[in-house]
Scaffold this motif. Structure first.
Motif, short mmCIF file in Angstrom:
data_model
loop_
_atom_site.label_atom_id
_atom_site.label_comp_id
_atom_site.label_asym_id
_atom_site.label_seq_id
_atom_site.Cartn_x
_atom_site.Cartn_y
_atom_site.Cartn_z
N VAL A 1 0.84 -1.20 0.00
CA VAL A 1 0.00 0.00 0.00
C VAL A 1 0.88 1.26 0.00
O VAL A 1 0.61 2.21 -0.73
CB VAL A 1 -0.96 0.00 1.21
CG1 VAL A 1 -1.65 1.35 1.36
CG2 VAL A 1 -2.00 -1.11 1.05
N GLY A 2 1.95 1.22 0.78
CA GLY A 2 2.88 2.36 0.80
C GLY A 2 3.56 2.56 -0.55
O GLY A 2 3.60 3.69 -1.08
N GLU A 3 4.06 1.49 -1.13
CA GLU A 3 4.74 1.59 -2.44
C GLU A 3 3.77 2.04 -3.53
O GLU A 3 4.15 2.74 -4.46
CB GLU A 3 5.36 0.23 -2.83
CG GLU A 3 6.48 -0.24 -1.90
CD GLU A 3 7.80 0.51 -2.13
OE1 GLU A 3 7.93 1.22 -3.15
OE2 GLU A 3 8.70 0.40 -1.26
N HIS A 4 2.51 1.61 -3.41
CA HIS A 4 1.50 1.99 -4.40
C HIS A 4 1.17 3.49 -4.31
O HIS A 4 0.97 4.16 -5.31
CB HIS A 4 0.23 1.15 -4.17
CG HIS A 4 -0.88 1.44 -5.15
ND1 HIS A 4 -2.13 1.85 -4.74
CD2 HIS A 4 -0.92 1.37 -6.48
CE1 HIS A 4 -2.89 2.02 -5.82
NE2 HIS A 4 -2.19 1.74 -6.89
N ALA A 5 1.16 3.99 -3.08
CA ALA A 5 0.78 5.40 -2.88
C ALA A 5 1.92 6.36 -3.25
O ALA A 5 1.70 7.32 -3.99
CB ALA A 5 0.35 5.63 -1.43
N VAL A 6 3.10 6.08 -2.74
CA VAL A 6 4.19 7.05 -2.93
C VAL A 6 5.53 6.41 -3.28
O VAL A 6 6.57 7.06 -3.19
CB VAL A 6 4.35 7.94 -1.66
CG1 VAL A 6 3.18 8.89 -1.53
CG2 VAL A 6 4.51 7.09 -0.39
#
Lengths: 311, 311
Positions: B111-116
């Motif tokens: 989720v973190g890698e997908h967002a930023v």
């Protein structure tokens, strides 16, 4: 009690085309079938359109095809039909005057089984179809897994054995290369050639039918071939349960349903062994229940949904 | 420019707890960290709650934990923390006065890698995390794959080699058993014990650090160990591309990022070879870019979403 026809579903197989009209309860009203034109894409599209008009002229049409389909309705390659790069969506839109829903046959079958077959009530389902090849489809939260380009669900090409035979796709040791109907008959021919004592040695032709007859007669070689295919399917099912955490695994496809008596026990056992170390619930494996009708029912339901109607 | 804090994200690792507050752009505002209490579930929950209050008292809290988590927030088993059946959801609700979002650490990282991070702009992503074990997470149409009971995404337990070593889960030949950091150092010890000429023979302790140093120095045995792990990861990635049809494969985890220079080329090559027979696009494999921050950023974003706020 006969309902009002609301959609047409068509299953495009390598040997036959089957079509039906459905009512709103997904009950089959009218059926039609014909031989599949192989190697003639224009005639294939003509025949699909003709069947659609025959069972339900003017209704939304869904088509399940034996190969990977893009979101736009293009079959990249269907060896059983001898077609490559066929735009089924555009070809049928021109013939029917409306856009059909086009999907992979395994996906269509899963939608059918989910609506009125063995997967009723389950919204997280992994389906493995064993036939000429091994296919599959996945339901995640009630929706078909499609992927970025519409090609998700190629479950026959997960790794089964890195030291195994080369698959039709060119990769080594895919599930399809060790557990499809084709893989099982190839193994039968190898064992007959190696001189193993088996009823299969007396068959006119070593095919799925001969393997079926030998297995029914209790032939050890035939039973072993199926057991080993079942074990491969069980390892693959365990991998897919770890990946998807489904509440149900569905075994379908012609050979899968036909040989379920031999395939299912080793498949269940191996899957359970591999999952025993996890706290998560282990899903049951059940056999698809709609037989050859699953694909056309599911295709019809997808057409209905695409047309904005329920279910 | 500093934004307004809107959520707290906490990554629970086997050695350390890291926490941060985030603004609405998922930028980190305040950080805190402490050592992980291992084998003491009550103290673990106390420390998580203390860090949450320290970085953002009263904000929605998301927690990523190193193990499978049910939808209700119960860790079934986290060997690195030595906890089993721990209800993180209830334990933190009691301490924080509000319900936290609890997820698996790999899911939080994705989720973190997908967002930023490295997966920005991709809504169909398969992430493999290589660390002590092999984990993973999957994004389908922008949503985390959760499964029927919340345990989907155990990508470390797909079959890699049916003739391979026994995995920590008890099954034979899982990906984790042949491609995790633990598997690589075990292989290093085996080769040293077998008398293979390698710099590793001179290491005080054969661990991930020693393997890293040897590989950097060009040691053939160390490079081969990583290449073989990369090949296993490539076969697994090919299987997962056939299953999910993602537009991106992400390689993450401490060992995965650290050894990416050695793991990625064989992983890419083997994956491409296995997928060459399909018409579908072959996704690139990229290395996760947020490092250790991915998990806490993703956990914070999940907390924000669970609280009904965007993004």
């Amino acid at each position: 009690m006969t309902g009002t026809p609301v959609a047409v579903g068509i299953d495009v197989g390598g040997t036959k085309l089957t079509a039906c009209s459905l009512d709103a309860n997904a009950s089959i009203l009218v059926r039609a079938r014909t031989r599949s034109p192989v190697g003639d894409p224009e005639l294939l599209l003509d025949e699909i359109a003709r069947l659609a008009a025959e069972v339900g002229d003017g209704l939304p049409v869904g088509v399940g095809v034996p190969g990977p389909v893009s979101r736009a309705g293009v079959i990249s390659h269907a060896p059983n039909l001898d077609v490559t790069g066929l735009d089924v969506g555009a070809g049928l839109t021109a013939r029917l005057g409306r856009r059909p829903a086009v999907t992979n046959d395994a996906s269509a079958a899963l939608v059918g089984e989910h609506a009125v077959g063995a997967a009723t009530g389950h919204d997280h389902v992994v389906m493995l179809t064993v036939g000429t090849g091994v296919g599959g489809a996945v339901l995640v939260d009630g929706a078909l897994l499609e992927g970025a380009s519409g090609h998700a669900g190629e479950l026959g090409h997960v790794l089964a054995d890195p030291g195994g035979p080369v698959c039709g796709c060119g990769a080594v040791g895919c599930l399809e290369a060790v557990a499809s109907g084709t893989a099982m008959t190839r193994r039968a021919r190898e064992l007959v050639a190696a001189g193993r004592p088996t009823l299969l040695a007396q068959a006119d032709k070593i095919d799925g039918h001969a393997l079926d007859e030998a297995a029914r007669a209790g032939d050890e070689v035939a039973r072993t071939i199926r057991r080993e295919a079942g074990e491969h399917l069980g390892r693959a099912a365990a991998s897919l349960v770890n990946v998807f955490d489904p509440s149900l695994v569905l075994l379908g496809g012609g050979a899968g349903v036909n040989a379920a008596g031999d395939l299912l026990p080793p498949m269940q056992q191996v899957m359970r062994e591999r999952l025993a170390g996890f706290a998560r619930p282990i899903p049951p494996i059940v056999v698809a229940s709609l037989g050859d009708d699953a694909g056309m029912i599911g295709a019809g339901l997808l057409a209905l949904r695409a047309s904005g109607q329920k279910p």
